[in-house]
Design a protein around this motif. Structure first.
Motif, PDB file in Angstrom:
ATOM      1  N   PHE A  45       0.826  -1.201   0.000  1.00  0.00           N
ATOM      2  CA  PHE A  45       0.000   0.000   0.000  1.00  0.00           C
ATOM      3  C   PHE A  45       0.867   1.261   0.000  1.00  0.00           C
ATOM      4  O   PHE A  45       0.606   2.209  -0.743  1.00  0.00           O
ATOM      5  CB  PHE A  45      -0.904  -0.020   1.235  1.00  0.00           C
ATOM      6  N   SER A  46       1.923   1.268   0.816  1.00  0.00           N
ATOM      7  CA  SER A  46       2.817   2.426   0.851  1.00  0.00           C
ATOM      8  C   SER A  46       3.527   2.602  -0.481  1.00  0.00           C
ATOM      9  O   SER A  46       3.676   3.728  -0.977  1.00  0.00           O
ATOM     10  CB  SER A  46       3.839   2.243   1.979  1.00  0.00           C
ATOM     11  N   SER A  47       3.969   1.470  -1.099  1.00  0.00           N
ATOM     12  CA  SER A  47       4.628   1.554  -2.409  1.00  0.00           C
ATOM     13  C   SER A  47       3.678   2.105  -3.462  1.00  0.00           C
ATOM     14  O   SER A  47       4.056   2.946  -4.290  1.00  0.00           O
ATOM     15  CB  SER A  47       5.129   0.167  -2.815  1.00  0.00           C
ATOM     16  N   ALA A  48       2.419   1.641  -3.431  1.00  0.00           N
ATOM     17  CA  ALA A  48       1.445   2.155  -4.400  1.00  0.00           C
ATOM     18  C   ALA A  48       1.192   3.646  -4.185  1.00  0.00           C
ATOM     19  O   ALA A  48       1.050   4.417  -5.138  1.00  0.00           O
ATOM     20  CB  ALA A  48       0.133   1.367  -4.280  1.00  0.00           C
ATOM     21  N   LEU A  49       1.151   4.070  -2.902  1.00  0.00           N
ATOM     22  CA  LEU A  49       0.976   5.498  -2.634  1.00  0.00           C
ATOM     23  C   LEU A  49       2.138   6.313  -3.189  1.00  0.00           C
ATOM     24  O   LEU A  49       1.944   7.397  -3.750  1.00  0.00           O
ATOM     25  CB  LEU A  49       0.857   5.719  -1.123  1.00  0.00           C
TER      26      LEU A  49
ATOM     27  N   ILE B 240       1.705   6.532  -6.909  1.00  0.00           N
ATOM     28  CA  ILE B 240       0.663   7.514  -7.247  1.00  0.00           C
ATOM     29  C   ILE B 240       1.189   8.922  -7.070  1.00  0.00           C
ATOM     30  O   ILE B 240       0.921   9.821  -7.880  1.00  0.00           O
ATOM     31  CB  ILE B 240      -0.582   7.278  -6.375  1.00  0.00           C
ATOM     32  N   SER B 241       1.964   9.142  -6.009  1.00  0.00           N
ATOM     33  CA  SER B 241       2.526  10.478  -5.791  1.00  0.00           C
ATOM     34  C   SER B 241       3.444  10.879  -6.937  1.00  0.00           C
ATOM     35  O   SER B 241       3.402  12.017  -7.420  1.00  0.00           O
ATOM     36  CB  SER B 241       3.280  10.493  -4.454  1.00  0.00           C
ATOM     37  N   ILE B 242       4.292   9.909  -7.375  1.00  0.00           N
ATOM     38  CA  ILE B 242       5.198  10.202  -8.498  1.00  0.00           C
ATOM     39  C   ILE B 242       4.405  10.495  -9.766  1.00  0.00           C
ATOM     40  O   ILE B 242       4.696  11.450 -10.508  1.00  0.00           O
ATOM     41  CB  ILE B 242       6.158   9.019  -8.705  1.00  0.00           C
ATOM     42  N   MET B 243       3.372   9.684 -10.033  1.00  0.00           N
ATOM     43  CA  MET B 243       2.570   9.892 -11.245  1.00  0.00           C
ATOM     44  C   MET B 243       1.801  11.212 -11.170  1.00  0.00           C
ATOM     45  O   MET B 243       1.676  11.922 -12.184  1.00  0.00           O
ATOM     46  CB  MET B 243       1.605   8.726 -11.432  1.00  0.00           C
ATOM     47  N   GLN B 244       1.322  11.552  -9.977  1.00  0.00           N
ATOM     48  CA  GLN B 244       0.631  12.833  -9.851  1.00  0.00           C
ATOM     49  C   GLN B 244       1.584  13.998 -10.073  1.00  0.00           C
ATOM     50  O   GLN B 244       1.227  14.989 -10.719  1.00  0.00           O
ATOM     51  CB  GLN B 244      -0.007  12.934  -8.462  1.00  0.00           C
ATOM     52  N   SER B 245       2.821  13.857  -9.573  1.00  0.00           N
ATOM     53  CA  SER B 245       3.818  14.913  -9.815  1.00  0.00           C
ATOM     54  C   SER B 245       4.112  15.035 -11.305  1.00  0.00           C
ATOM     55  O   SER B 245       4.172  16.152 -11.860  1.00  0.00           O
ATOM     56  CB  SER B 245       5.105  14.597  -9.047  1.00  0.00           C
ATOM     57  N   ALA B 246       4.299  13.852 -11.986  1.00  0.00           N
ATOM     58  CA  ALA B 246       4.545  13.895 -13.426  1.00  0.00           C
ATOM     59  C   ALA B 246       3.348  14.486 -14.168  1.00  0.00           C
ATOM     60  O   ALA B 246       3.503  15.233 -15.147  1.00  0.00           O
ATOM     61  CB  ALA B 246       4.845  12.484 -13.936  1.00  0.00           C
ATOM     62  N   LEU B 247       2.150  14.146 -13.703  1.00  0.00           N
ATOM     63  CA  LEU B 247       0.952  14.678 -14.342  1.00  0.00           C
ATOM     64  C   LEU B 247       0.872  16.197 -14.178  1.00  0.00           C
ATOM     65  O   LEU B 247       0.521  16.916 -15.122  1.00  0.00           O
ATOM     66  CB  LEU B 247      -0.284  14.006 -13.739  1.00  0.00           C
ATOM     67  N   LEU B 248       1.223  16.684 -12.991  1.00  0.00           N
ATOM     68  CA  LEU B 248       1.219  18.133 -12.780  1.00  0.00           C
ATOM     69  C   LEU B 248       2.261  18.818 -13.653  1.00  0.00           C
ATOM     70  O   LEU B 248       2.002  19.887 -14.240  1.00  0.00           O
ATOM     71  CB  LEU B 248       1.482  18.432 -11.299  1.00  0.00           C
TER      72      LEU B 248
ATOM     73  N   PHE C 121      -2.866   9.353 -20.813  1.00  0.00           N
ATOM     74  CA  PHE C 121      -2.291   8.083 -20.371  1.00  0.00           C
ATOM     75  C   PHE C 121      -2.023   8.102 -18.869  1.00  0.00           C
ATOM     76  O   PHE C 121      -2.270   7.116 -18.153  1.00  0.00           O
ATOM     77  CB  PHE C 121      -0.996   7.806 -21.137  1.00  0.00           C
ATOM     78  N   ALA C 122      -1.524   9.232 -18.379  1.00  0.00           N
ATOM     79  CA  ALA C 122      -1.259   9.346 -16.938  1.00  0.00           C
ATOM     80  C   ALA C 122      -2.559   9.255 -16.143  1.00  0.00           C
ATOM     81  O   ALA C 122      -2.612   8.627 -15.073  1.00  0.00           O
ATOM     82  CB  ALA C 122      -0.531  10.647 -16.630  1.00  0.00           C
ATOM     83  N   LEU C 123      -3.617   9.886 -16.656  1.00  0.00           N
ATOM     84  CA  LEU C 123      -4.906   9.810 -15.977  1.00  0.00           C
ATOM     85  C   LEU C 123      -5.425   8.379 -15.940  1.00  0.00           C
ATOM     86  O   LEU C 123      -5.941   7.907 -14.909  1.00  0.00           O
ATOM     87  CB  LEU C 123      -5.914  10.735 -16.658  1.00  0.00           C
ATOM     88  N   ASP C 124      -5.306   7.668 -17.070  1.00  0.00           N
ATOM     89  CA  ASP C 124      -5.752   6.273 -17.107  1.00  0.00           C
ATOM     90  C   ASP C 124      -4.952   5.409 -16.127  1.00  0.00           C
ATOM     91  O   ASP C 124      -5.506   4.562 -15.411  1.00  0.00           O
ATOM     92  CB  ASP C 124      -5.620   5.714 -18.527  1.00  0.00           C
ATOM     93  N   SER C 125      -3.625   5.619 -16.092  1.00  0.00           N
ATOM     94  CA  SER C 125      -2.786   4.838 -15.171  1.00  0.00           C
ATOM     95  C   SER C 125      -3.151   5.143 -13.720  1.00  0.00           C
ATOM     96  O   SER C 125      -3.186   4.250 -12.862  1.00  0.00           O
ATOM     97  CB  SER C 125      -1.306   5.147 -15.421  1.00  0.00           C
ATOM     98  N   ALA C 126      -3.424   6.416 -13.424  1.00  0.00           N
ATOM     99  CA  ALA C 126      -3.819   6.784 -12.063  1.00  0.00           C
ATOM    100  C   ALA C 126      -5.133   6.111 -11.676  1.00  0.00           C
ATOM    101  O   ALA C 126      -5.309   5.652 -10.539  1.00  0.00           O
ATOM    102  CB  ALA C 126      -3.933   8.291 -11.942  1.00  0.00           C
ATOM    103  N   ALA C 127      -6.086   6.037 -12.630  1.00  0.00           N
ATOM    104  CA  ALA C 127      -7.358   5.384 -12.340  1.00  0.00           C
ATOM    105  C   ALA C 127      -7.153   3.894 -12.045  1.00  0.00           C
ATOM    106  O   ALA C 127      -7.748   3.336 -11.106  1.00  0.00           O
ATOM    107  CB  ALA C 127      -8.322   5.572 -13.508  1.00  0.00           C
ATOM    108  N   GLU C 128      -6.293   3.222 -12.854  1.00  0.00           N
ATOM    109  CA  GLU C 128      -6.016   1.806 -12.605  1.00  0.00           C
ATOM    110  C   GLU C 128      -5.352   1.599 -11.251  1.00  0.00           C
ATOM    111  O   GLU C 128      -5.681   0.671 -10.501  1.00  0.00           O
ATOM    112  CB  GLU C 128      -5.131   1.249 -13.723  1.00  0.00           C
ATOM    113  N   THR C 129      -4.411   2.498 -10.924  1.00  0.00           N
ATOM    114  CA  THR C 129      -3.725   2.377  -9.634  1.00  0.00           C
ATOM    115  C   THR C 129      -4.694   2.585  -8.484  1.00  0.00           C
ATOM    116  O   THR C 129      -4.631   1.891  -7.451  1.00  0.00           O
ATOM    117  CB  THR C 129      -2.578   3.390  -9.555  1.00  0.00           C
ATOM    118  N   GLN C 130      -5.611   3.534  -8.618  1.00  0.00           N
ATOM    119  CA  GLN C 130      -6.603   3.755  -7.570  1.00  0.00           C
ATOM    120  C   GLN C 130      -7.507   2.538  -7.389  1.00  0.00           C
ATOM    121  O   GLN C 130      -7.882   2.180  -6.271  1.00  0.00           O
ATOM    122  CB  GLN C 130      -7.435   4.988  -7.892  1.00  0.00           C
TER     123      GLN C 130
END
Length: 436
Positions: free
Chosen positions: A107-111, A114-122, A203-212
């Motif tokens: 769970f911590s690794s997935a978080l 997600i944080s890295i992907m959100q940073s890349a998305l921003l 693509f980042a949004l789709d990956s974030a949705a799958e991760t969630q």
């Protein structure tokens, strides 16, 4: 009338028990003993009573021995079953705890992902905005250039109408066309870059949705694991809590006292802590810490159970000959266990021997001081295997059953005193049998 009745009885006795004479001859004389029918009847009656009493006593002793043996065997089977159940629960608890830790790590690794992907998305979103701003500037510049081109063409047309200005107009027209082509090429590249950034963002949004979604599934699994662990802890703690309450003891006070005096290796379990990045407390960490607290509570219950007399002092076959309560107008302050001389006597809890010697009516007496202000006494012993000041453990042999002191037969007089006041020992023994 009475003489006729006596004669009739005598006649019947003569038929049943005819008169006999027992001759005793010596060297000088001969004597005889007359055995009348009434004497024979009395002898036969006494012999019949003795034989009947022997048969009934033997039957009672055998029934008591069989009953005590069955009771002890059932208690041992229940103890083995409960220990096996506790071992299985302990194994399952350890496995569930390991799964919970692994799930928490995932769970911590997935978080973190997600944080890295959100940073890349921003960052991608910022770059897209910059490109859109640049594209707007390019488009504005292109519009201005097109207007300049139109103005230039008008001027060229005017110059072309004048004699001698055709060559200059051609040069200016070529320069304007080159500028327009350059701007059009830059605009096309900017549009392509914008489309690429938009695709990356999608693509980042789709990956974030799958991760969630994976996180939600992982959270559901964590909930199941925590729920099973919590149920296992409840099943393990409730019998111990009932055992202390059945003995008239307050479990909370006992656990607090054990916690204050705890000096075993390892100490209480260390709470888990997970970084929340400055946010609210992690609910999974709180549930895991709750389970660790219950494990610590079970450990403290186990320590307290070893320090309280929840065991029986006699493991061999025995009979209950007298219980706790009033007897002959006085308080019988303990319970009597009858068995042959030399039957082993065991300590019912951890403690320190405070007396090991002769004590008036008790005969050979052993006193053991336990925690929580509890004292146990073992009286009428034939031998003592401990000395004053010695520390003993639950189940350790401390003496042999006997008949010393004011006693009518081989037995153990067993007492439990709380704060100096005698209480019924069977309360503790039955409470321990229900669990152990």
């Amino acid at each position: 009338m009475r003489s006729r009745l006596a004669m009739a009885v005598h006649t019947r006795l003569e038929k049943r028990f005819p008169e006999k004479r027992l001759f005793i001859r010596s060297d000088t004389e001969t004597r005889f003993i007359r055995l009348r029918p009434s004497h024979q009847l009395v002898g036969w009656s006494v012999a019949s009573l003795l034989v009947g009493w022997s048969i009934i006593s033997t039957a009672v002793i055998l029934m008591d021995s069989i009953g005590a043996g069955n009771f002890r065997a059932q208690a041992q089977r229940d103890q083995i079953i409960y220990e096996q159940r506790l071992n299985a629960l302990s194994t399952e608890r350890d496995a569930r705890a390991a799964e919970a830790v692994a799930a928490q790590q995932r769970f911590s690794s997935a978080l973190e992902q997600i944080s890295i992907m959100q940073s890349a998305l921003l960052e991608t979103e910022d770059k897209r905005r910059e490109l859109e701003t640049g594209l707007d500037v390019v488009q504005a510049t292109l519009r201005d250039t097109m207007q300049d081109v139109k103005a230039t063409r008008l001027e060229l047309e005017q110059l072309a109408a004048e004699p001698g200005s055709a060559a200059a107009g051609a040069v200016m027209s070529a320069q304007a066309d080159s500028t327009v082509d350059l701007l059009a090429s830059a605009l096309a590249e900017t549009a392509a870059e914008r489309d690429k950034i938009a695709a990356d963002a999608q693509f980042a949004l789709d990956s974030a949705a799958e991760t969630q979604l994976e996180l939600r599934l992982l959270q559901d699994r964590n909930d199941d694991i925590f729920r099973q662990l919590e149920d296992a802890m409840t099943v393990s703690v409730e019998p111990l809590d009932k055992m202390f309450r059945a003995a008239g003891m307050n479990p909370d006070n006992m656990i607090s006292q054990v916690r204050r005096g705890y000096s075993g290796s390892g100490g209480p379990l260390t709470p888990l802590s997970f970084s929340t990045r400055g946010g609210a407390p992690d609910p999974n960490a709180e549930r895991a810490n709750g389970i660790l607290n219950r494990l610590d509570e079970i450990n403290l219950y186990r320590i307290a159970a070893e320090k309280a007399p929840f065991d029986t002092p006699v493991k061999a076959a025995y009979r209950f000959t007298s219980g706790f309560g009033q007897r002959w107008g006085r308080l019988h302050a303990g319970t009597d266990f009858a068995a042959p001389v030399g039957t082993p006597i065991y300590a019912t809890a951890d403690g320190v021997v405070t007396n090991a010697g002769w004590s008036s009516g008790y005969g050979r007496l052993i006193k053991i001081q336990h925690e929580f202000g509890i004292e146990t006494r073992y009286a009428h012993l034939s031998a003592m295997r401990v000395k004053v000041g010695q520390r003993v453990s639950r189940g350790e042999r401390i003496g042999d059953m006997g008949n010393s002191g004011r006693s009518t037969g081989s037995h153990l007089h067993y007492e439990v005193r709380v704060g100096g006041t005698p209480v019924n020992p069977m309360t503790y023994i039955r409470a321990g049998q229900d669990v152990f």
